[in-house]
Design a protein around this motif. Structure first.
Motif, short mmCIF file in Angstrom:
data_model
loop_
_atom_site.label_atom_id
_atom_site.label_comp_id
_atom_site.label_asym_id
_atom_site.label_seq_id
_atom_site.Cartn_x
_atom_site.Cartn_y
_atom_site.Cartn_z
N GLY A 89 5.22 5.24 -4.25
CA GLY A 89 3.79 5.02 -4.14
C GLY A 89 3.30 3.76 -4.84
O GLY A 89 2.29 3.80 -5.53
N LYS A 93 0.83 -1.20 0.00
CA LYS A 93 0.00 0.00 0.00
C LYS A 93 0.86 1.25 0.00
O LYS A 93 1.61 1.48 0.96
CB LYS A 93 -0.91 0.03 1.23
N ASP A 94 0.76 2.03 -1.06
CA ASP A 94 1.41 3.34 -1.17
C ASP A 94 2.86 3.30 -0.68
O ASP A 94 3.30 4.12 0.11
CB ASP A 94 0.61 4.40 -0.40
N ASN A 143 1.44 0.30 -5.32
CA ASN A 143 0.28 -0.43 -4.79
C ASN A 143 0.19 -1.75 -5.54
O ASN A 143 0.32 -1.78 -6.77
CB ASN A 143 -1.01 0.37 -4.99
N GLY A 167 4.02 4.12 3.63
CA GLY A 167 3.28 2.98 3.14
C GLY A 167 3.42 1.77 4.03
O GLY A 167 3.98 1.82 5.12
#
Length: 137
Positions: free
Chosen positions: A21, A7-8, A23, A60
Motif C-alpha cells: 500500500g 497509488k496504493d 503512496n 494499485g
C-alpha cells in the motif's frame, strides 16, 4: 511539470508481498529521499516503477502525468522520462557520461531530428551549473 504518482501499490516478488500500500507523489523540481533499513522495499519500489518483470503489481497503480504506466514496457517508460540510476553503475569502456546522456536525449526525439552538438553542449553546461557539478562528471 511532470508528476509521478504511486497509488496504493502492492507488489510481490517470488510470491512474497513486499510493498503493502505505498503512496507517493513527486513533481518535477522536488527532491525526495526514500530511506530505510535493508529489506523494506526501496529497491522493489524503484524496480517496479521502471517495469522490472520480476516484480508483480497485485493492487494499485503508477501514474506519470496522469497516465497509468503499469502495462508499459521498460523502454517506453524510459522514453517518457523515467530513469533508474544505480548506486554502483557498471562502467562501459569507451562510453562517456556525456555520450550516454546525449543518446538518452536523442531516444526521446524523432529519429530524423537529433539534438545538435552545440545545443547539447549548451544544455549540458547549464545543467552542470544548476547541479553544481564539475565537467569531469
Amino acid at each position: 511539470m511532470s508528476v509521478l504518482e504511486v497509488k496504493d501499490l502492492h507488489v510481490t516478488v517470488e510470491g512474497k508481498e513486499i510493498l503493502k500500500g505505498v503512496n507517493l507523489k513527486m513533481s518535477t523540481g522536488e527532491i525526495h529521499a526514500i530511506m530505510g533499513p535493508n529489506g523494506t522495499g526501496k529497491s522493489t519500489l524503484s524496480s517496479t516503477i521502471m517495469g522490472d518483470p520480476a516484480y508483480k503489481i497485485t493492487k494499485g497503480d503508477i501514474l506519470l502525468n496522469g497516465k497509468s504506466i503499469i502495462d508499459l514496457p521498460v523502454d517506453e517508460r524510459a522514453r517518457m522520462g523515467l530513469f533508474l540510476a544505480m548506486q554502483y553503475p557498471q562502467e562501459i569502456p569507451g562510453v562517456t557520461n556525456a555520450e550516454f546522456v546525449k543518446s538518452a536525449i536523442n531516444a526521446r526525439r524523432p529519429k530524423d531530428d537529433p539534438i545538435s552538438l552545440m545545443d547539447f553542449i549548451k544544455r549540458l553546461d547549464e545543467t552542470l551549473e544548476t547541479l553544481d557539478m564539475s565537467e569531469e562528471m
